[in-house]
Motif scaffolding. Structure first.
Motif, PDB file in Angstrom:
ATOM      1  N   SER A  53     -51.845  34.474 -30.580  1.00 25.05           N
ATOM      2  CA  SER A  53     -52.494  33.402 -31.340  1.00 25.05           C
ATOM      3  C   SER A  53     -51.882  33.284 -32.732  1.00 25.05           C
ATOM      4  N   ILE A  54     -51.542  34.418 -33.333  1.00 31.34           N
ATOM      5  CA  ILE A  54     -50.885  34.393 -34.647  1.00 31.34           C
ATOM      6  C   ILE A  54     -49.565  33.638 -34.554  1.00 31.34           C
ATOM      7  N   HIS A  81     -50.230  29.814 -33.859  1.00 27.31           N
ATOM      8  CA  HIS A  81     -50.675  29.078 -35.044  1.00 27.31           C
ATOM      9  C   HIS A  81     -49.543  28.963 -36.062  1.00 27.31           C
ATOM     10  N   PHE A  88     -55.296  31.876 -40.096  1.00 28.53           N
ATOM     11  CA  PHE A  88     -55.776  32.565 -38.899  1.00 28.53           C
ATOM     12  C   PHE A  88     -55.845  34.067 -39.134  1.00 28.53           C
ATOM     13  N   GLY A 104     -58.733  35.115 -41.208  1.00 32.17           N
ATOM     14  CA  GLY A 104     -59.959  35.097 -40.419  1.00 32.17           C
ATOM     15  C   GLY A 104     -60.110  36.360 -39.590  1.00 32.17           C
ATOM     16  N   TYR A 123     -57.892  24.294 -42.575  1.00 27.49           N
ATOM     17  CA  TYR A 123     -57.884  25.696 -43.004  1.00 27.49           C
ATOM     18  C   TYR A 123     -59.125  26.428 -42.522  1.00 27.49           C
ATOM     19  N   ILE A 160     -59.254  26.916 -38.678  1.00 27.49           N
ATOM     20  CA  ILE A 160     -58.345  27.944 -38.198  1.00 27.49           C
ATOM     21  C   ILE A 160     -58.826  29.332 -38.621  1.00 27.49           C
ATOM     22  N   PHE A 161     -59.328  29.439 -39.867  1.00 24.70           N
ATOM     23  CA  PHE A 161     -59.880  30.704 -40.354  1.00 24.70           C
ATOM     24  C   PHE A 161     -61.016  31.166 -39.438  1.00 24.70           C
ATOM     25  N   SER A 184     -61.622  30.242 -36.380  1.00 25.74           N
ATOM     26  CA  SER A 184     -61.150  30.541 -35.026  1.00 25.74           C
ATOM     27  C   SER A 184     -60.627  31.970 -34.954  1.00 25.74           C
ATOM     28  N   GLY A 185     -59.921  32.417 -36.008  1.00 29.16           N
ATOM     29  CA  GLY A 185     -59.456  33.797 -36.056  1.00 29.16           C
ATOM     30  C   GLY A 185     -60.609  34.779 -36.164  1.00 29.16           C
TER      31      GLY A 185
END
Length: 210
Positions: free
Chosen positions: A25-26, A29, A41, A44, A111, A114-115, A117-118
């Motif tokens: 995922s990192i 993204h 991400f 997060g 932002y 995405i934060f 989601s992480g």
């Protein structure tokens, strides 16, 4: 203090090289949304780790009755860590990400999305929850200062490694072959086993609680 620092480095090293859904995922993204998206991400994920670590350690401190069983709790936690290492070493299935990456337009208002989601991806991962709670249990006999040193060292190392993955996403992705992931899993397993054994030795011989 030095022992706690070394254990934090040891545990951080294991987490740095481990391969799980978060690393894919990192990379995704970072490639889709650029470095800013990847960093959002990662932050997060880091916030999730910090939250779980604080809660898991607080849980072991809340109930006074647990103090009477600090040795037993630490021994069980250490054994679980070693067992988790054995799982990584011999039984963990290899997963690769074959999905193609398509560049999308990144907007500032994304932002927070995405934060979060992480944060939630990491927080809702049973393996992450189990790992941190087991580690907190295994370190139940350590002083608060040593715990802060151990977990802070570990979390800083993991955050630094994840940030590095953001900027090296283009180079890391082609190297995540089944063979390489299998090798990394085995190394992670050995480190986990060593960490569990080290904690168990400390509980039994260095600072047992009576």
């Amino acid at each position: 203090m030095i022992t706690a620092l070394l254990k934090g480095l040891f545990l951080g090293l294991m987490l740095m090289i481990s391969v799980g859904p978060v690393i894919f995922s990192i990379i995704k993204h970072s490639l889709n949304n650029g470095h800013k998206g990847g960093i959002a991400f990662v932050l997060g994920v880091s916030a999730s780790d910090i939250t779980i670590v604080v809660l898991s350690n607080a849980f072991t401190e809340v109930f006074d009755s647990i103090k009477r069983y600090a040795n037993e709790l630490g021994i069980v936690g250490s054994c679980f860590l070693a067992a988790l290492g054995i799982y990584f070493l011999f039984f963990k299935k290899i997963q690769t990400e074959e999905e193609s990456v398509q560049l999308t337009i990144f907007r500032k208002r994304d932002y927070a999305r995405i934060f979060l989601s992480g944060f939630f991806m990491n927080s809702l991962n049973p393996g992450v929850l189990l790992f941190w709670f087991v580690t907190a249990s295994a370190t139940a006999t350590m002083t608060l200062t040593d715990k802060i040193i151990l977990f802070s060292t570990c979390l800083v190392m993991v955050l630094a490694a994840d940030l590095a993955k953001v900027f090296l996403a283009n180079r890391i992705r082609p190297r995540l072959t089944r063979h390489n992931i299998h090798l990394i899993n085995r190394i992670s397993g050995l480190i986990l086993i060593g960490f569990g054994v080290a904690l168990l030795y400390g509980i039994l011989f260095l600072h047992p609680v009576h």
